[in-house]
Design a protein around this motif. Structure first.
Motif, PDB file in Angstrom:
ATOM      1  N   ASP A  98       0.695  -1.230  -0.036  1.00  0.00           N
ATOM      2  CA  ASP A  98       0.162  -0.003  -0.122  1.00  0.00           C
ATOM      3  C   ASP A  98       0.934   1.365  -0.051  1.00  0.00           C
ATOM      4  O   ASP A  98       2.014   1.272   0.600  1.00  0.00           O
ATOM      5  N   TYR A  99       0.202   2.246  -0.624  1.00  0.00           N
ATOM      6  CA  TYR A  99       1.029   3.604  -0.787  1.00  0.00           C
ATOM      7  C   TYR A  99      -0.137   4.678  -0.366  1.00  0.00           C
ATOM      8  O   TYR A  99      -1.368   4.703  -0.723  1.00  0.00           O
ATOM      9  N   MET A 100       0.345   5.429   0.979  1.00  0.00           N
ATOM     10  CA  MET A 100      -0.503   6.402   1.209  1.00  0.00           C
ATOM     11  C   MET A 100       0.201   7.858   1.009  1.00  0.00           C
ATOM     12  O   MET A 100       1.007   8.143   1.306  1.00  0.00           O
ATOM     13  N   ILE A 101      -0.623   8.802   0.839  1.00  0.00           N
ATOM     14  CA  ILE A 101      -0.367  10.198   0.393  1.00  0.00           C
ATOM     15  C   ILE A 101      -0.433  10.858   1.825  1.00  0.00           C
ATOM     16  O   ILE A 101      -1.583  10.713   2.503  1.00  0.00           O
ATOM     17  N   SER A 102       0.626  11.560   2.155  1.00  0.00           N
ATOM     18  CA  SER A 102       0.651  12.299   3.435  1.00  0.00           C
ATOM     19  C   SER A 102       0.360  13.926   3.162  1.00  0.00           C
ATOM     20  O   SER A 102       1.640  14.460   2.862  1.00  0.00           O
ATOM     21  N   TYR A 103      -0.457  14.511   3.712  1.00  0.00           N
ATOM     22  CA  TYR A 103      -0.758  15.968   3.402  1.00  0.00           C
ATOM     23  C   TYR A 103      -1.388  16.426   4.524  1.00  0.00           C
ATOM     24  O   TYR A 103      -1.312  17.653   4.844  1.00  0.00           O
ATOM     25  N   LEU A 104      -2.263  15.716   5.162  1.00  0.00           N
ATOM     26  CA  LEU A 104      -3.023  16.390   6.505  1.00  0.00           C
ATOM     27  C   LEU A 104      -1.934  16.698   7.631  1.00  0.00           C
ATOM     28  O   LEU A 104      -1.131  15.796   7.824  1.00  0.00           O
ATOM     29  N   PRO A 105      -1.919  17.914   7.998  1.00  0.00           N
ATOM     30  CA  PRO A 105      -0.848  18.125   9.109  1.00  0.00           C
ATOM     31  C   PRO A 105      -0.599  17.129  10.323  1.00  0.00           C
ATOM     32  O   PRO A 105      -1.546  16.720  10.783  1.00  0.00           O
ATOM     33  N   LEU A 106       0.573  16.809  10.123  1.00  0.00           N
ATOM     34  CA  LEU A 106       1.097  15.787  11.215  1.00  0.00           C
ATOM     35  C   LEU A 106       0.926  16.208  12.652  1.00  0.00           C
ATOM     36  O   LEU A 106       0.951  15.541  13.653  1.00  0.00           O
ATOM     37  N   ALA A 107       0.938  17.509  12.846  1.00  0.00           N
ATOM     38  CA  ALA A 107       0.472  17.995  13.981  1.00  0.00           C
ATOM     39  C   ALA A 107      -0.968  17.694  14.657  1.00  0.00           C
ATOM     40  O   ALA A 107      -1.268  17.794  15.908  1.00  0.00           O
ATOM     41  N   HIS A 108      -1.696  17.313  13.587  1.00  0.00           N
ATOM     42  CA  HIS A 108      -3.177  16.823  13.991  1.00  0.00           C
ATOM     43  C   HIS A 108      -3.287  15.337  14.329  1.00  0.00           C
ATOM     44  O   HIS A 108      -2.633  14.431  13.582  1.00  0.00           O
ATOM     45  N   GLY A 148      -4.991   8.586  -9.408  1.00  0.00           N
ATOM     46  CA  GLY A 148      -3.903   7.479  -9.505  1.00  0.00           C
ATOM     47  C   GLY A 148      -4.315   6.248  -9.949  1.00  0.00           C
ATOM     48  O   GLY A 148      -3.448   5.381 -10.249  1.00  0.00           O
ATOM     49  N   GLY A 149      -5.735   6.116  -9.676  1.00  0.00           N
ATOM     50  CA  GLY A 149      -6.118   4.716 -10.630  1.00  0.00           C
ATOM     51  C   GLY A 149      -6.264   3.531  -9.564  1.00  0.00           C
ATOM     52  O   GLY A 149      -6.726   2.587 -10.109  1.00  0.00           O
ATOM     53  N   ARG A 150      -5.817   3.545  -8.451  1.00  0.00           N
ATOM     54  CA  ARG A 150      -5.833   2.254  -7.343  1.00  0.00           C
ATOM     55  C   ARG A 150      -5.986   2.538  -6.046  1.00  0.00           C
ATOM     56  O   ARG A 150      -5.662   1.826  -5.191  1.00  0.00           O
ATOM     57  N   ILE A 151      -6.967   3.579  -5.870  1.00  0.00           N
ATOM     58  CA  ILE A 151      -7.385   3.797  -4.392  1.00  0.00           C
ATOM     59  C   ILE A 151      -8.183   2.590  -3.901  1.00  0.00           C
ATOM     60  O   ILE A 151      -9.088   2.367  -4.645  1.00  0.00           O
ATOM     61  N   ARG A 152      -7.977   2.158  -2.617  1.00  0.00           N
ATOM     62  CA  ARG A 152      -8.651   1.060  -2.049  1.00  0.00           C
ATOM     63  C   ARG A 152      -9.568   1.138  -0.993  1.00  0.00           C
ATOM     64  O   ARG A 152     -10.467   0.923  -0.421  1.00  0.00           O
ATOM     65  N   ILE A 153      -8.750   2.300  -0.078  1.00  0.00           N
ATOM     66  CA  ILE A 153      -9.251   2.864   1.158  1.00  0.00           C
ATOM     67  C   ILE A 153      -9.215   4.548   1.169  1.00  0.00           C
ATOM     68  O   ILE A 153      -8.416   5.045   0.943  1.00  0.00           O
ATOM     69  N   ILE A 176      -4.418   4.540  -0.569  1.00  0.00           N
ATOM     70  CA  ILE A 176      -4.925   4.921   0.520  1.00  0.00           C
ATOM     71  C   ILE A 176      -5.059   6.275   0.619  1.00  0.00           C
ATOM     72  O   ILE A 176      -3.885   6.829   0.426  1.00  0.00           O
ATOM     73  N   LEU A 177      -6.039   6.912   0.808  1.00  0.00           N
ATOM     74  CA  LEU A 177      -6.328   8.227   0.552  1.00  0.00           C
ATOM     75  C   LEU A 177      -7.037   8.718   1.722  1.00  0.00           C
ATOM     76  O   LEU A 177      -8.457   8.948   2.074  1.00  0.00           O
ATOM     77  N   PRO A 178      -6.305   9.560   2.712  1.00  0.00           N
ATOM     78  CA  PRO A 178      -6.956  10.293   3.823  1.00  0.00           C
ATOM     79  C   PRO A 178      -7.612  11.677   3.548  1.00  0.00           C
ATOM     80  O   PRO A 178      -6.877  12.272   2.719  1.00  0.00           O
ATOM     81  N   GLY A 179      -8.505  12.047   4.131  1.00  0.00           N
ATOM     82  CA  GLY A 179      -8.832  13.378   4.021  1.00  0.00           C
ATOM     83  C   GLY A 179      -9.652  13.949   4.922  1.00  0.00           C
ATOM     84  O   GLY A 179     -10.199  13.085   5.917  1.00  0.00           O
ATOM     85  N   ILE A 192     -16.325   5.288   1.637  1.00  0.00           N
ATOM     86  CA  ILE A 192     -15.501   6.200   2.386  1.00  0.00           C
ATOM     87  C   ILE A 192     -15.710   5.801   4.132  1.00  0.00           C
ATOM     88  O   ILE A 192     -16.821   5.427   4.498  1.00  0.00           O
ATOM     89  N   ALA A 193     -14.629   5.385   4.744  1.00  0.00           N
ATOM     90  CA  ALA A 193     -14.600   5.178   6.153  1.00  0.00           C
ATOM     91  C   ALA A 193     -14.635   6.145   6.911  1.00  0.00           C
ATOM     92  O   ALA A 193     -13.633   7.211   6.991  1.00  0.00           O
ATOM     93  N   GLU A 194     -15.794   6.495   7.541  1.00  0.00           N
ATOM     94  CA  GLU A 194     -15.793   7.820   8.356  1.00  0.00           C
ATOM     95  C   GLU A 194     -16.078   7.569   9.632  1.00  0.00           C
ATOM     96  O   GLU A 194     -16.564   6.802  10.258  1.00  0.00           O
ATOM     97  N   GLY A 195     -15.194   7.908  10.511  1.00  0.00           N
ATOM     98  CA  GLY A 195     -15.193   8.113  11.906  1.00  0.00           C
ATOM     99  C   GLY A 195     -15.307   9.238  12.712  1.00  0.00           C
ATOM    100  O   GLY A 195     -15.091  10.279  12.272  1.00  0.00           O
ATOM    101  N   TYR A 196     -15.012   9.095  14.100  1.00  0.00           N
ATOM    102  CA  TYR A 196     -15.305  10.331  15.159  1.00  0.00           C
ATOM    103  C   TYR A 196     -14.450  10.056  16.108  1.00  0.00           C
ATOM    104  O   TYR A 196     -14.151   8.930  16.480  1.00  0.00           O
ATOM    105  N   GLY A 197     -13.628  11.015  16.497  1.00  0.00           N
ATOM    106  CA  GLY A 197     -12.836  11.211  17.417  1.00  0.00           C
ATOM    107  C   GLY A 197     -12.088  12.399  17.732  1.00  0.00           C
ATOM    108  O   GLY A 197     -12.671  13.538  17.014  1.00  0.00           O
ATOM    109  N   LEU A 198     -11.356  12.731  18.820  1.00  0.00           N
ATOM    110  CA  LEU A 198     -10.831  14.060  19.150  1.00  0.00           C
ATOM    111  C   LEU A 198      -9.186  13.751  19.530  1.00  0.00           C
ATOM    112  O   LEU A 198      -9.060  12.636  19.619  1.00  0.00           O
ATOM    113  N   THR A 199      -8.735  14.840  19.507  1.00  0.00           N
ATOM    114  CA  THR A 199      -7.322  14.733  20.260  1.00  0.00           C
ATOM    115  C   THR A 199      -7.164  13.717  21.415  1.00  0.00           C
ATOM    116  O   THR A 199      -6.449  13.092  21.572  1.00  0.00           O
TER     117      THR A 199
END
Length: 727
Positions: free
Chosen positions: A250-260, A364-369, A298-301, A393-400
């Motif tokens: 698997d390959y995941m794109i990392s762009y959401l701030p890692l401080a989150h 990219g043509g190969r997103i699975r999650i 894997i695409l987080p957003g 889309i896997a949608e969840g809920y949580g906090l810091t």
């Protein structure tokens, strides 16, 4: 049990693929990292796009293998110890996502240091507060942040801060350590390589990181998160996500701030199956290019990202000829029907070949999650993206404070509009809120504040025992401040029957009273108005206790609002004394476009341009830069129309129309009677949103204070002219 709380909702039933991953007992981030760098030694791990020699353009992704990352982490960690840092000391990481960010984090872990992430986009005061309040002895940063930290040190603001380690600039190989920094990243690696230090192995209960909350109001609070907390989140997340197919990485794109915390959790979680991380180039303007180059699986957003994707695809469909629109609708409905029936995505092959493969190829043509975090995604967008990309889309809920994990949907069926059932090990219940008219005895669904308890819940707030005590109830449940309700779910529970699914409906903190004493639940109203009206992009409502009606702060969906196709409905042709007509005819002068005014609060980022790392962009946030929104309508035209009475009247009528069509959700006194039109999208860049994409309500009110006060005055004057009501 108290009558004002629901029974505890929990689940021990695991999905078939849960057993592919680690068990929680004794687990630490140290163990996840060290074991998997051996297990997946030859897998790609940390990737970035190098600059093409002699240009400012990026080439393809290049990756370090798991074994290579293991080596550099060992060296960098040893280097930190050789500087004089000891187990338990705090190290701040102040940079955009890049390989050095991850190396720094894991290096802290293997020597039992505590990492403290700092948002790259935070305001100067917040960055200063975090570095100082966290008692950080070292900070790892990019060159554009060096002067800011140097100024802090020169003023004696951070007396404990001894080491300023700057990440090497990939555009200037071998450049000396800049003034204001004490060391280069490469210097620390070299130091550790020459003087290796044995690992200091952490225990599950040891502190892994201190993550400061985004702070929509007030001062950020530092959530203390242990190895057990973050590993619990990693295990929970994987109980609802299938492993990659055999012999496929698997390959995941990392762009959401890692401080989150959500982005950070994802990157730790994927260690379990040897996934690769491709770091974006540091700016959202090129994220499409990065995705095309990486071709992630894997695409987080977050909602903002998915909303833009939806708008872009939908607008292309709407602007195409009738035959293409007809073909898309036929394919869409056919695929949606099969997905709802539980068939695998491959069952709709003709729709993929005819329509959806073209959309998927752009991603990219190969997103699975696909993961959505930070806030709820409108159901129509979730459905649309799921059908187009071929995965629910896997949608969840949580906090810091809950390490991003409380509940999550399972990607085996549609549960749009809800955030799923509790993760295994997560205990969730609701508590009545009488002042908001939410009760656990409400019919047909119980409603109340969401409370959570479990191994993923944080240890407390750093140096703030009072806030820590106030955050928990007498049974040890963390009080989230969010309002939810239990609805009928679709996922089988321990007894084989469907478990309840959680739906987020409000935010306890965002309530206020108008002069007549009625409570206003802002987020509930905003969600309805935006979801039900195509002309609204973002909306915030507010009214002080002295006002009799609400004022709406609105970012219109500018491209739709000023579309020629909509002119019969909007009447926009006459707006701005013919400015819109001029725009349609191509006569609007682009040279008239003004630059965005400087934000009220100074940013910690300098206006100079420098590279953030080997994988981040060479641009940094400027105090005068625009938010980088995606509207095609020029800023100059938007500004010219922001006070246009015809446009304002149209939007107010749209709010009235939405209210009339949703009388079960919007009460009469909740209809805004004042309006402030905002020309640009609210983002973290223009300080209207936190880095985790939550509205900074007080900031928005202050930014548009003059217009807001005028609207309150208009409401008051209108009331004075109204005849007295008959009794």
């Amino acid at each position: 049990m108290s009558s004002d709380v629901t029974p505890i909702h929990t689940c021990s039933k695991l999905t078939p693929y849960s057993h592919s991953y680690y068990k929680l007992d004794g687990l630490t981030v140290y163990r996840l990292f060290r074991e998997n760098t051996v297990t997946f030694a030859e897998n790609d791990f940390l990737g970035f796009r190098q600059y093409i020699p002699g240009t400012t353009k990026r080439g393809p992704y290049v990756f370090m293998k798991y074994r290579e990352v293991d080596e550099i982490v060992t060296c960098f960690a040893s280097g930190l110890r050789n500087l004089g840092l000891n187990p338990g000391d705090h190290v701040a990481i102040f940079a955009k996502n890049c390989p050095e960010w991850a190396v720094s984090d894991y290096a802290c872990c293997v020597q039992s240091l505590v990492s403290v992430p700092v948002y790259d986009s935070y305001q100067a005061a917040e960055c200063q507060f975090i570095i100082t309040h966290s008692d950080s002895k070292a900070v790892i940063l990019t060159s554009d942040k060096v002067q800011f930290v140097a100024d802090m040190r020169s003023k004696g603001i951070a007396p404990l801060l001894q080491y300023v380690i700057v990440i090497d600039d990939p555009t200037k190989p071998g450049a000396p350590c800049p003034e204001g920094a004490t060391h280069r990243f490469s210097d620390i690696v070299a130091l550790g390589k020459s003087k290796p230090v044995p690992d200091v192995v952490p225990k599950p209960e040891d502190v892994f990181t201190i993550v400061y909350t985004s702070g929509t109001t007030g001062t950020p609070k530092g959530a203390i998160i242990s190895h057990r907390n973050i590993c619990s989140g990693a295990i929970m997340l994987m109980t609802r996500a299938p492993p990659p197919p055999p012999d496929q990485q698997d390959y995941m794109i990392s762009y959401l701030p890692l401080a989150h915390i959500f982005a950070r959790l994802l990157e730790i979680t994927i260690l379990q199956f040897g996934c690769a991380l491709g770091y974006y180039s540091g700016t959202m303007t090129t994220i499409s290019d990065d995705i095309a180059a990486l071709r992630p699986t894997i695409l987080p957003g977050v909602p903002r990202v998915f909303s833009k994707t939806y708008s872009k695809i939908y607008s292309q469909i709407e602007s195409s000829n009738w035959l293409k629109r007809w073909a898309f609708n036929i394919a869409y409905n056919a695929k949606l029907k099969k997905l709802k029936a539980g068939f695998p995505h491959q069952e709709a092959k003709w729709g993929d070949a005819l329509v959806f493969n073209q959309i998927k190829e752009k991603m990219g043509g190969r997103i699975r999650i696909v993961y959505n975090g930070a806030a709820s995604l409108p159901p129509h967008i979730s459905e649309f993206i799921s059908v187009c990309l071929g995965c629910i889309i896997a949608e969840g809920y949580g906090l810091t404070e809950s390490t991003a994990c409380i509940t999550c949907g399972q990607i085996i069926g549609f549960d749009f509009g809800n955030v799923g059932a509790p993760y295994p090990g997560s205990e969730v219940r609701l508590k009545s809120i009488p002042e908001m008219d939410y009760s656990v005895h409400d019919k047909p669904y119980p409603r109340g504040e969401i409370l959570v308890r479990g191994p993923q819940v944080f240890l407390g707030y750093y140096k703030d025992p009072e806030a820590t005590k106030a955050a928990f109830d007498e049974d040890g449940f963390f009080k989230t401040g969010d309002v939810g309700m239990w609805v009928e779910g679709i996922y089988p529970g321990d007894d084989g029957k469907p478990m309840d699914s959680l739906k987020i409906i409000d935010r306890r903190k965002n309530i206020f009273k108008l002069s007549q004493g009625e409570f206003i639940c802002a987020e509930r109203l905003e969600e309805v108005f935006v979801e039900k009206n195509p002309y609204l992009h973002q909306l915030m409502v507010y009214g002080p206790s002295t006002a009799s009606a609400l004022v709406a702060f609105a970012v219109p969906e500018w491209d739709t609002l000023l579309s020629q196709e909509m002119k019969e409905e909007t009447g926009a042709e006459s707006w701005g004394n013919g400015a819109v007509k001029k725009y349609w005819e191509g006569k609007w002068t682009e040279g008239e476009e003004e630059q965005q005014t400087e934000p009220v609060v100074e940013s910690a980022s300098s206006s100079s341009s420098s590279s953030s790392s080997s994988s981040s962009s060479s641009s940094s946030s400027s105090s005068s830069s625009s938010s980088g929104d995606s509207f095609k309508v020029p800023m100059s035209l938007r500004r010219a129309l922001s006070h246009d009475t015809q446009l304002m009247s149209f939007i107010l009528k749209q709010l009235q129309k939405t209210s009339d069509e949703n009388r079960d959700k919007i009460r009469r006194f909740e209809i805004p009677r004042g309006l402030v039109v905002c020309e640009e999208e609210w983002t973290d860049s223009n300080k209207c949103m936190t880095a985790s994409f939550k509205m900074k309500r007080e900031f928005i009110r202050n930014k548009f204070k003059d217009d807001y006060q005028k609207q309150l005055k208009v409401i008051e004057e209108t009331n004075d002219k109204r005849p007295p009501s008959k009794k």
